[in-house]
Structures are given as structure tokens and as C-alpha cells.
Scaffold this active site. Structure first.
Site, PDB file in Angstrom:
ATOM      1  N   CYS A  32       0.788  -1.233   0.000  1.00 19.83           N
ATOM      2  CA  CYS A  32       0.000   0.000   0.000  1.00 19.83           C
ATOM      3  C   CYS A  32       0.824   1.290   0.000  1.00 19.83           C
ATOM      4  O   CYS A  32       0.520   2.205  -0.787  1.00 19.83           O
ATOM      5  CB  CYS A  32      -1.028  -0.010   1.131  1.00 19.83           C
TER       6      CYS A  32
ATOM      7  N   ARG B  50       7.599 -10.718   5.705  1.00 23.13           N
ATOM      8  CA  ARG B  50       7.228 -10.379   7.079  1.00 23.13           C
ATOM      9  C   ARG B  50       8.048 -11.231   8.045  1.00 23.13           C
ATOM     10  O   ARG B  50       8.197 -12.437   7.848  1.00 23.13           O
ATOM     11  CB  ARG B  50       5.732 -10.584   7.311  1.00 23.13           C
TER      12      ARG B  50
ATOM     13  N   GLN C  94       0.653 -11.540  -2.741  1.00 19.91           N
ATOM     14  CA  GLN C  94      -0.773 -11.310  -2.552  1.00 19.91           C
ATOM     15  C   GLN C  94      -1.399 -10.856  -3.859  1.00 19.91           C
ATOM     16  O   GLN C  94      -0.724 -10.250  -4.688  1.00 19.91           O
ATOM     17  CB  GLN C  94      -1.025 -10.224  -1.496  1.00 19.91           C
TER      18      GLN C  94
ATOM     19  N   ASP D  73      -2.971  -8.321  -4.464  1.00 18.46           N
ATOM     20  CA  ASP D  73      -3.169  -7.079  -3.734  1.00 18.46           C
ATOM     21  C   ASP D  73      -3.625  -5.988  -4.691  1.00 18.46           C
ATOM     22  O   ASP D  73      -3.083  -5.844  -5.788  1.00 18.46           O
ATOM     23  CB  ASP D  73      -1.824  -6.698  -3.105  1.00 18.46           C
TER      24      ASP D  73
ATOM     25  N   HIS E   5      -5.338  -1.703  -4.809  1.00 17.50           N
ATOM     26  CA  HIS E   5      -5.752  -0.499  -4.110  1.00 17.50           C
ATOM     27  C   HIS E   5      -6.556   0.371  -5.063  1.00 17.50           C
ATOM     28  O   HIS E   5      -6.164   0.577  -6.213  1.00 17.50           O
ATOM     29  CB  HIS E   5      -4.542   0.265  -3.567  1.00 17.50           C
TER      30      HIS E   5
ATOM     31  N   LYS F  45     -12.069  -3.002   8.256  1.00 14.96           N
ATOM     32  CA  LYS F  45     -12.031  -3.898   7.104  1.00 14.96           C
ATOM     33  C   LYS F  45     -13.182  -4.886   7.124  1.00 14.96           C
ATOM     34  O   LYS F  45     -13.704  -5.245   8.178  1.00 14.96           O
ATOM     35  CB  LYS F  45     -10.699  -4.648   7.041  1.00 14.96           C
TER      36      LYS F  45
ATOM     37  N   HIS G 130      -8.182  -0.762   0.277  1.00 15.06           N
ATOM     38  CA  HIS G 130      -7.232  -1.874   0.181  1.00 15.06           C
ATOM     39  C   HIS G 130      -8.047  -3.143  -0.043  1.00 15.06           C
ATOM     40  O   HIS G 130      -9.043  -3.370   0.653  1.00 15.06           O
ATOM     41  CB  HIS G 130      -6.440  -2.045   1.475  1.00 15.06           C
TER      42      HIS G 130
END
Length: 647
Positions: free
Chosen positions: A346, A375, A393, A395, A397, A477, A523
Site C-alpha cells: 500500500c 514479514r 498477494q 493485492d 488499491h 475492514k 485496500h
């Protein structure tokens, strides 16, 4: 104080004497079904006295609350059995967990699996003895002296950390333990339990503290329910994605890079096919794919808020050009220098947004990325693909105007339903995760954004639960859960609303009135961690993936050396038609070849012998064990083409 109180039960009110025991209010319910009660929403023992006007409800053995009471009481039964068999063993904590319980002990010698049958047998003996379970209130200082005299040093430490003047102690027979409760009335209620495993655990979860012995177990209201659970546990063992991953040749793990999968060719096919499927959806739904750097200066993570809220989960490195190039400062002010591998995409996507001046006409801007993330998970929580240090991911946005939020959330909810329907998950559950204790922004902002996400789900006729204090630190979320074939729930997709990052990075767009406005950031991940999703999918399907995802879609098995060339010809034909096919022409018996293809979860096993070679046909065997008569090669190709790629 009035000598009478009013109790509401089943919608009806009645007056009872002050101090009436809960059990007496619930007369008429068979004792074998009743394990506790709910008084004004709080679960209590059946022996608790009623002191004020209240609403009372029964807690039955097979209810979720009843199962918690049974499991908590069974943990105490296990601790009683352990201390009876191994005098001098100290008890620490024994909480209820999902599907069971555990208790941490400090024994003279760590427990092993060989100890469990003996402990379990003692538990059954104590359960049949029908020891009454009683709760007493004890002055805190008296409790410290009492447990100290018993040699229970860990309990003393727990009590010393309690601020109340009194604590509750539960006893059964001559055994007692510090506990808030509630518990079943006596040990005879505990009939269906099983001890499952042992492990090491640090006291209070701190690696600097003493290592304890942890015993896990489970308990149910009936033997039938226990047997069904144990059957599912065994099925889960056979479906363990780590076991199937080895058998199918998908991926490996090696200590040279802990928590990071090495995808083998077949595993890479699954990863790529899933990614390609999501990419096709991106084209349909108007997402553009980007690639952003892996490594950012720590000043970025300070701006985003990750340095304050997430740095313990990040891989941080020194600046190679700094005078202190060999040191890493992970303190609150360490962001002034050094770099970190990105744990999420992000913050980097805000720079993609800022690459151009944006107008209200440009919004919504939807960008997506599959880049690898890292991570710093503790080694003790790493678990195959389910918990990793290196992952990707799906992922995305979305940067949008205020008036576009609900439409964008609704569109992503539709994508979620499309994906999980295609992948064979029949049930989706939704939760709204709200403001955590550690967060960015004001409480007013959070309540407003939580309401917007709730409205988007309600508008799409989605029922949802509240998951309090479980939002991300930057915004609330929507959490989406799937249930797998083993009736386990997995949290997978998320949709998050964020006003904080656009503010922190100074993002803006020109409105229709010519003013500078702040965009809203959504997100969104559908599969979430692709690694974790692959693990869930393999366990859900037992490795029997749909044809489009199967790493090896067909394997041609020759019956003898005489048909090797024909077997290769059939394989080449399937490859030209776009299928992932291999040939097995080893000098082995057919049963052996079939068994190996079954372990690899190959959907189509194509057998060719001299008759098939002469007739230009094949004999087909499906992974599920079904067989068919000989068929022409063209018919085989047509059959495989009936399972198209998802759109």
C-alpha cells in the site's frame, strides 16, 4: 436490600427469593443437558446465587458456550490427573482454544506422547468419581499464601498480577486451582474427551522464560460428536498440505531460508494459474497492474505509520552507504536511516498515484500488484504455506472519491463471490473488523468509515458480524471467511477503507469545482496471501484440483515396451492441444504406475497397450478410480476440452 428479586426466563418474569441458586430457576431442563447458565449475558456456574433482578437463560452442553464450559472443565480434570500421577508438577494456565483446550505444566521431566494414555485413563477414573466442582471467593493475600504453601509458584505470580481484593478458586475433591470459571457442576459431566498432543511452551509466551510442557486435548458433549471430530482430525492429517505438497512434488522448505517456500515446477504452475485467473478478472473489472520496489527507505514506513505500528514484523537492514552501515536501529527513532523489505504494497502504491496529477475524472484509479512481500514472523508460528515469511498477494488499491466508495466496495464484493464460487467454496461468511486499540486517525473517522463498509454489505444483502477491535491500524475492514470440506473456517479475502494513508502521503485530486480534494483509499485482496490460499485449497480438495489448476492434467501409461512410441505420440498430441501431459514408459507394472499417478493427483490416466496402439485408441482411468472403455484419440481431446478455463 429487598428480600425478593425478579428473574426473567423464556420471556416470562417471576419473583424469587434473593440469593436463589441459578439451577433452581432452571428447573425442568434435564441435568445432563444443562452445564451452566447465562445471567444478563454472562455465563456463570449453576451454583451461582442471584443477587439482583436479571434475565436468565440456560447454557446447554451442545451450545458453543456449553462446549467452552465443558472444555474448560476438562482442562481442570486433566490438570488434576497430571498432579495425581506426577506429584510435584506445577500447573500454570489452561485455556479453551478452538476445538479444544491445553494446559501448561512445569514437570520434573517434559511430557511425551507416551504419557497421554496414562493421563487420559486417570481422567476417566476421576470423572466417574463424580467430584463436585465448587467455587469459593478467597482474599487475594490468603490465596497467595495458600498457593505458595502448595509449591505453586506460577499461580502465585499470576495472583500477584491481579488487582482485585478477592480471587475465585475452584476445587474438585482435594484438588484446587485459581480460576474465573465457569465450570460444570461435577466431574461426571465430562465423558467425551481425548488428549491429542504435547509441545513445549515458554511461560507467558516469552522465550526468555522457563520452558513448560503443554498438553493439548479436546472435549465434546457426546461421544458421537467426539468421534466425528476425531474422524475429521484424521482426515485433516491425510490432507495436510505439507504432506500432499511433498507427494505431489509442488514445493519444498529448507532451513537455508526459513518460512519461505521453494516452488518446484508443478507448484509454480498452480501459483501462475491462480495469478493468471485473477489477472483475467482484473481486465474485466478495470484494474491496471503495476510493479513497485521491494526495498524502501525507513522514512517511508514512518510516514505510512508502519514504523510505529508494524516494525516488529519487518525485515530491516542498514544503509550500505552510511557510516553505521553494520548496525540496525529498530527503536522509535530508527526510521531516520536504513531500509526495510516491504511487508505490504500500500505505501508504494501511493507513489504510483502521485506519479501524475489526478482529476475527479480519473477516479476511481484501480491498481494491483503481485510482488513478493516479506514479514518477520517468529519461527515458532511458521507453518508450511499457512504462515510464511515470504509471500505474494493478489493485492489491489482503489483510489476514489467519497461518493464512489460504496459502489467500489460492492464491485469488489462481487469479485470475491465470483472467485470463491469458481474455486469450489460454497459458503462465505462476512465480518466487519472495527477500530483496534492501536490505530491511526480519530474515533469519529473510524465510526464513519465502519458505517460505510457496513452500508455497502447491507446494500448487497450480505449478513455480517462485528469483529471488535480487529481492524488494521489504518482503517476498518471487511473480513471474508470460507468453510472448507473439513468444516474449518479460514479468513481469506479483505476489503479495507483508509482515509489515513492518503492524508499522510498528501494525495489529492482536482474536483469538478477546481478545488484540491483528498481521495479515499480502498485496500483489497481476494485470495489474500496466495501461499496461504494454495495451502487452504489443497487441504479443501485433498489435492484433487480442478483440471485448469492441476499441475499435471494427464499422464500416459504404457503397458509394455512395444507401445512406447505410441504412448509418446499420444502425449505429444495432448501437449499440442495445450494440455499439461507427461508419459510414463518405465518398465513397471501398471498398478505401480497408477498408484504413483494417484499420489500425484493426476486427473486423467491414459492407458495404452498393444490393442490401443493397433486401433489408435486409448483407455481412460480417472483419478477417482472410474474407468471407461477404449475411445478414439479425438474423443479424448474433446473430453478434456469440456473443462474450460474460468473466465
Amino acid at each position: 436490600m429487598s428480600s425478593e428479586i425478579t428473574v426473567k426466563l423464556n420471556g416470562e418474569s417471576r419473583v424469587v427469593p434473593h440469593g436463589t441458586v441459578v439451577r433452581d430457576v432452571l428447573g425442568g431442563i434435564p441435568s445432563r443437558d444443562l452445564v451452566a447458565a447465562s445471567v444478563d449475558g454472562k455465563v456463570v456456574d449453576l451454583t451461582r446465587k442471584l443477587e439482583h433482578d436479571c434475565a436468565v437463560e440456560p447454557v446447554l452442553a451442545e451450545s458453543p458456550e456449553g462446549l467452552d464450559v465443558i472444555r474448560h472443565s476438562t482442562a481442570h480434570l486433566m490438570a488434576m490427573a497430571v498432579q495425581s500421577l506426577y506429584p510435584g508438577t506445577q500447573v500454570t494456565i489452561g485455556p479453551v482454544i478452538e476445538d479444544g483446550f491445553f494446559y501448561d505444566f512445569a514437570p520434573a521431566t517434559p511430557f511425551t506422547l507416551e504419557d497421554l494414555p496414562k493421563i487420559e485413563a486417570k481422567m476417566r477414573e476421576l470423572a466417574k468419581a463424580d467430584h463436585k466442582i465448587q467455587r469459593t471467593e478467597v482474599a487475594r493475600e490468603d490465596a497467595i499464601r495458600q498457593f505458595s504453601s502448595m509449591g505453586e509458584n506460577y499461580k502465585v505470580e499470576i495472583i500477584q498480577g491481579i488487582g482485585d481484593d478477592h480471587v475465585s478458586v475452584y476445587s474438585q475433591g482435594d484438588w484446587k486451582d485459581l480460576c474465573r470459571g465457569p465450570h460444570v457442576p461435577s466431574t461426571r459431566y465430562l465423558k467425551a474427551f481425548k488428549l491429542t498432543s504435547v509441545a513445549g511452551a515458554y511461560w507467558r509466551g516469552d522465550e526468555h522464560n522457563a520452558m513448560l510442557s503443554r498438553i493439548y486435548g479436546t472435549a465434546f458433549a457426546s461421544k458421537e460428536a467426539l468421534d466425528e471430530h476425531l474422524k475429521m482430525v484424521e482426515l485433516a492429517r491425510t490432507r495436510d498440505h505439507r504432506k500432499l505438497g511433498r507427494e505431489m512434488g509442488l514445493y519444498i522448505f529448507d532451513p537455508v531460508s526459513p518460512g519461505s517456500p521453494f516452488y518446484l515446477p508443478k507448484g509454480t504452475i498452480i501459483l501462475n494459474e491462480l495469478t493468471d485467473y485473477i489477472r483475467r478478472l482484473y481486465r474485466r473489472y478495470g484494474f491496471d497492474e503495476v510493479v513497485t520496489p521491494q526495498l524502501f527507505k525507513n522514512e517511508l514506513w514512518n510516514t505510512s505509520g508502519h514504523w510505529e505500528n508494524f516494525r516488529e514484523n519487518m525485515f530491516i537492514s542498514p544503509d550500505p552507504e552510511s557510516d553505521t552501515a553494520t548496525s540496525v536501529d529498530t527503536g522509535p527513532e530508527g526510521w531516520h536511516r536504513g531500509y526495510a523489505l516491504k511487508p505490504m504494497n500500500c505505501p508504494g502504491h501511493t507513489f504510483v498515484y502521485r506519479a501524475e496529477k489526478r482529476s475527479y475524472r480519473d477516479l476511481p484509479l484501480r491498481i494491483a500488484e503481485f510482488s513478493r512481500l516479506h514479514r518477520a514472523e517468529r519461527s515458532g508460528v511458521l507453518h508450511g504455506l499457512m504462515r510464511v515469511r515470504s509471500m505474494s498477494q493478489d493485492d489491489a488499491h482503489i483510489f476514489c472519491r467519497e461518493d464512489q466508495i460504496e459502489d467500489e466496495v460492492a464491485m469488489n464484493l462481487k469479485m470475491v463471490r465470483d472467485v470463491y464460487g469458481t474455486l469450489g467454496f460454497e459458503r462465505l461468511d462476512f465480518k466487519l473488523a472495527t477500530m483496534p486499540d492501536q490505530h491511526l486517525g480519530t474515533e469519529e473517522q473510524w465510526r464513519d468509515t465502519e458505517a460505510k463498509l457496513g452500508n455497502a454489505m447491507s446494500r448487497n444483502e450480505i449478513k455480517f458480524e462485528i469483529n471488535p477491535k480487529e481492524g488494521a491500524f489504518y482503517g476498518p475492514k471487511i473480513e471474508i471467511y470460507v468453510s472448507d470440506a473439513l468444516k474449518r473456517r479460514w479468513q481469506v479475502a479483505t476489503i479495507q477503507l483508509d482515509y489515513n494513508l492518503p492524508e499522510r502521503f498528501g494525495l489529492s485530486y482536482t474536483s469538478s469545482a477546481g478545488t484540491e480534494e483528498r481521495p479515499v483509499m480502498i485496500h483489497r485482496a481476494i485470495l489474500g496471501s496466495v501461499e496461504r490460499f494454495i495451502g487452504v485449497l489443497i487441504e479443501h480438495t485433498g489435492g484433487v484440483l480442478p483440471l485448469w489448476l492441476a499441475p499435471e492434467q494427464a499422464r500416459v501409461l504404457s503397458l509394455s515396451e512395444k507401445v512406447e512410441s505410441y504412448a509418446k505420440e499420444v502425449t505429444d498430441l495432448l501437449k499440442r492441444e495445450g494440455f499439461r501431459a507427461h508419459v510414463d514408459i518405465r518398465n513397471e507394472k501398471l498398478g505401480f504406475k497408477v498408484r504413483e499417478a494417484e499420489l500425484a493427483k493426476v486427473p486423467y490416466m491414459i492407458v495404452v497397450g498393444e490393442r490401443e496402439s493397433a486401433d489408435r485408441t486409448v483407455s481412460l482411468r480417472l483419478l477417482r478410480g472410474e474407468k471407461s472403455n477404449a475411445m478414439p484419440l479425438a474423443a479424448l481431446v474433446d473430453l478434456l476440452k469440456k473443462e474450460p478455463l474460468p473466465a
